[in-house]
Design an enzyme around this catalytic site. Sequence first.
Site, short mmCIF file in Angstrom:
data_model
loop_
_atom_site.label_atom_id
_atom_site.label_comp_id
_atom_site.label_asym_id
_atom_site.label_seq_id
_atom_site.Cartn_x
_atom_site.Cartn_y
_atom_site.Cartn_z
N THR B 469 -7.29 0.98 -45.52
CA THR B 469 -6.40 1.22 -45.17
C THR B 469 -5.26 1.57 -46.42
OG1 THR B 469 -5.43 -0.58 -44.12
CG2 THR B 469 -6.67 1.25 -42.79
N GLU B 706 -2.86 5.61 -37.10
CA GLU B 706 -4.02 6.73 -36.07
C GLU B 706 -4.03 8.78 -36.07
OE1 GLU B 706 -6.11 4.63 -33.83
OE2 GLU B 706 -5.33 2.78 -34.64
#
Lengths: 328, 740, 213
Positions: B469, B706
């Site tokens: 990430t 997300e």
Amino acid sequence: MRQFTYTCPKTIEEALKAHTSEAAFIGGGTNLVDLMKMGVERPARLININRLPLTSIEEHEGGVRVGALVSNSDAAAHAFIRERYPVLSEAILAGASQQLRNMATMGGNLLQRTRCYYFYDPSYKECNKRTPGTGCAAKQGFNRIHAILGASEACIAVHPSDMCVALSALDAVVQVTGPKGDRSIPFREFHRLPGSMPQIDTNLRPGELITYIDIPPITYARRSTYLKVRDRNSYAFALVSVAAILDLDSGGTLRQARIALGGVAHKPWRATKAEGLLAGKKVNERIVREAAEAELANAKAYRHNSFKVELAQRSIVRAVIAAGEKNA
Amino acid sequence: MPELIGKPLDRIDGRLKVTGGAPYAYEHQVPNAVYATLIVSSIAKGRIVSMETRRAERTPSVLLVMTHLNAPKLPQLEGQPKKPPTGRVVQVLQDEVVRYANQPIGLVVAESLEAAIEAAHLVEVKYAAEQPELELESRLSQAAAPQKVGGAQDPSATHRGDMQAGMAEADARIEHVYSTPFEVHNPMEPHATIAVWDAPDHLTLYDATQGVFTDRARVAQLLGLQAENVHVISPYLGGGFGSKGPVWSHVILAAMAAKQVNRPVKLAVTRPQMFGMLGFRSQTRQAMAAGAKRDGTLTALSHDTVCHTSTFDEFVESASLPSRMLYATPNNSTSHKLIRSDIGTPSFMRAPGESVGTYGLEAAMDELAYELKMDPLELRLKNYAETDPEKNLPWSSKSLRECYRMGAERFGWSKRSPEPRSMRRGNALVGWGMATSEYPTRRSPSNASARLNADGTFSVDAGTQDLGTGTYTIMTQIAADSFGVAANRVKFRLGDTLLPQTPVSGGSQTAASTGSAVYLAAQALREKLIQTAISDARSPLSGESAQDVALENGRLFSRKDPSKGETFQALLARGGQPYLEAQASAKPGPEKERYSMYAFGAQFVEVHVDADLGQIKVARMVGCFGAGRILNAKTARSQLMGGMVWGISLALYEEAHTDYRLGRWVNNNLAEYHVPTNADVGQIEVLWVDEKDDHINPLGAKGIGEIGITGAGAAIANAVFHATGKRVRDLPITLDKVIA
Amino acid sequence: MSDKSPGDLSVSRREFVGTAVAGGAATVLPAYGQVTEPSPELVACTLTINGQREDIQVDPRVTLLDLLRERLHLTGTKKGCDHGQCGACTVLVDGKRINSCLTLAVMHEGSKITTIEGLAEGSNLHPMQAAFIEFDGFQCGYCTPGQICSAVALLDELKAGAPSAVTPNVAEVRAIEVTDDEIRERMSGNICRCGAYPNIVAAVRAVQSRSNA
């Protein structure tokens, strides 16, 4: 993986001699090693045949002779094959990935085993192909990828190869050697339908080794196409595939069509009914559609794969029309 | 010093990753380690009658064959409160009961991996099998409402206004059921653990985990250890997408086996074994109803989700949540119900609830737009929620209108011909679709520390994780800005329980939670440096006021007279300290009560569908997001893009195919469980709105892990309808459904 | 590798490893059954890995991937599926890319193998490695070594004029026109679950066009 002894013979004679009842020849290994990891294949002896002198591509009796140990990628990229038999290059390139094509051999591709889930994983108890007499889990199970033509009560698996679909349309000949000598097997007779003995995929006899694949001269083979229909755009097995090669006269009438289907049967399916109906006709969508319908008239679908019947017909139409638009 | 936050800095860990030098869990070199492999159940329900292990035990180099017959009993398993969603009921060989397919039922340890695998193959298991139940549609009458749903423990059902009256007053209505399949996370790195007992009561785990501290707590609890006697190390993670959030059975089994053989044990779950025991996304059945006035004003909207949980634990795929807050409708009703099935426990998978929930909602909105003969984007704008209609709170920030505008403009939405099947290119039907994205912004308490070293470099620590990430990179940027130094003067460490405590990396909360802690720790150290300087008579900055001191290029100096100052090293050397350090904690404040906090976005998609063969290709996607402050333009773009690719996967490819007779997923491998290949992903453009949000957290970052997948599935499904005129309400949209 | 992991807590790790080793090798078996099967017959094999000759004695069941990772500690080559379905284990054998999980180590007697650890020259990254960083062609990094090895081989395949499934008119043997679709198809044997594909295409394109410039 079961323990095995390993040999790496340098000659065909040594390789044949090394073969025993629980032995396996290994070429590229892409399928065999996978099956050994799954526990489907458990050879006690592994014979690495990669040192055998079967790695050339040569002009042969007006056609081409491809050594059994030529890699799929080398065959697909070979200028001679691209120019004379582009449908073979296309079919090979439609399968797997470059990494796998670099490893996989021409001979090994012929001997790929089905991707039926219930065959590939021995923790499924029912599979006549893996363990004769245990039944077929796929018939009542999840059978989206399974056969619609030529299946039997014993087995509804399909052959996974793309390359073999093209070789079927090209009427290749498989040269083999074995303890009892050499013989030639016409491609259409190489793979079997399952019948009551689905455990046997091909008519290769125990201990026999594929040496060459011969492709006869076909003057019109450039008027061809390979169409692969699959769930994603690359790196997936065919739901349906079609190899089509057309012999058209100057007026656009079909002297002969060669059509083979993949993803629909236990072997590359030569669409002889459709070929018969198309001979002597001018190619148009309606005619091809009628021929395709005739070919699929006896199709038998299961719970999850009935779409393949229509898909196969549409694919035949698409492929034959596309081939007809090419120059021989 | 130009600000680093927001800049497209290359990944700090990039060099290690492209050279193969970053050690993932299984790759830590632990001397004397031996190999373990799991044996898993081939039935979905029943009991183990016998396990014949003698052949396995006689296999050379095998050290241990562990089954429920000889596994150590863990009395502490029962009756302990577990903390969902990371605390899950595990199956660690305590009984003979089989609860789902691919449940661990044994484990083999050997000196070599090859021997372990072969021995596992030789174990013969006899079962008393029972008929498993996994169907949703045929068992709807068994569905029961859970207490709470979602990461914020929201109520399971909500009602506002009068749904029936709202539908009655509508000029156009739709009522449809949408369904989504079982999906398995399939990170590229299979779950793996190396368990090392350094002492009888001290365990070190190299574990592929999204939460080193939640891992530590749960492992300690299950094994009856003190938490501080469990050391979890996870510096690199080969993806997680939620699957490495909870502690699953294999971690405990590795530790049990290591204790038994008194050697470090390496255990990797195989790819086929990853289907079942490690969480997955449940199927959902989403019943949607919506009604609108002729001008598009929504009069009613309802969303009722049914999904699975296991027979022994509970997780809800909270798909109805988006319909509570996305549109301003006076009449609204949402619910969730669970059916207990013979499966492993479902778990959170990239954008749990919202990924599939935005599919149901945004596909229904598309259908309503066609009913109204209205542009789908216009319908959304007509019902734009200026405040959260469910919570009656203002948004902390919302740039959705701007996202719609920028996305539509970049995509060329205004050139869309509204009729289905009206755009064509050769054999391909061309379709354009759009949908809205949203994902809640949350954070959890987190800690961090920052230290100035004698050589003038900074060490910044937080236990957190980098799943790919960009955590290493953004934390470095955050800290470097506080100290006024280049990124290479800061070394950020993570993935270790010896570092300051942090939350699990899930729910898009790492930047907001741990980023805030790092920011506060760095600011605290900065203050400390300034205070140390100005209060020291020997410093050139002695007596300056704190706000007049700046940090840049490795020194502190007076803003009024930049020549007046000193280097960090000088400051430390004078004080005789080896280092100066500061810690900070960041925790959620009252913002949750005052604001409704979400990231929003809009996605636009062009698909090409083969008119005869039904094959679909996503030609291009444009996603525009309002997600607070973007901390690194390069890694953020990648992460949003990755989410959009997951949207392609959700819409077109992924499905664990179930043999309901056997209760097994038959395509438990990457050849047949289709995720997109490179050839399946067309051009993707990622845009964002520069959004300033002072309310959510000290950094103003909303989290972007997300949101990219939300709305993407619907946008693609809507584009397929526009291309073909065929509405497929059952994901994934495979070619057989298109040509049916 | 001189690069140090940013997450490397070397001191604490060494400490505990020390205590772990002290534990020694107490075995549970063969307490309840003697070993009756023979041990695997080891096969001698010589390979060249990243320019270094390796003489090994190995159980013939060992795949090239497990040889690299578990015996030679070259863990840059990744195990993603172990069945040739993901490409994470891609290495170059005599210049060609293959899946190292589906081949046995003993089958590579005399082969020259290049892994991700062998691409850089000293501290100078291979241009493809540098491009993957520049264009952010990865997130978690687990598929990355395979992607990069694959991409390096891809450039050679393009130079050799090898066609792909999307090459128009395979029957005409001529130079390949390098399009995004060509790169996408040729990189499709490497699954990236993080979804970095567009960036991977950009990285490959950049290296390809720079090498032709």
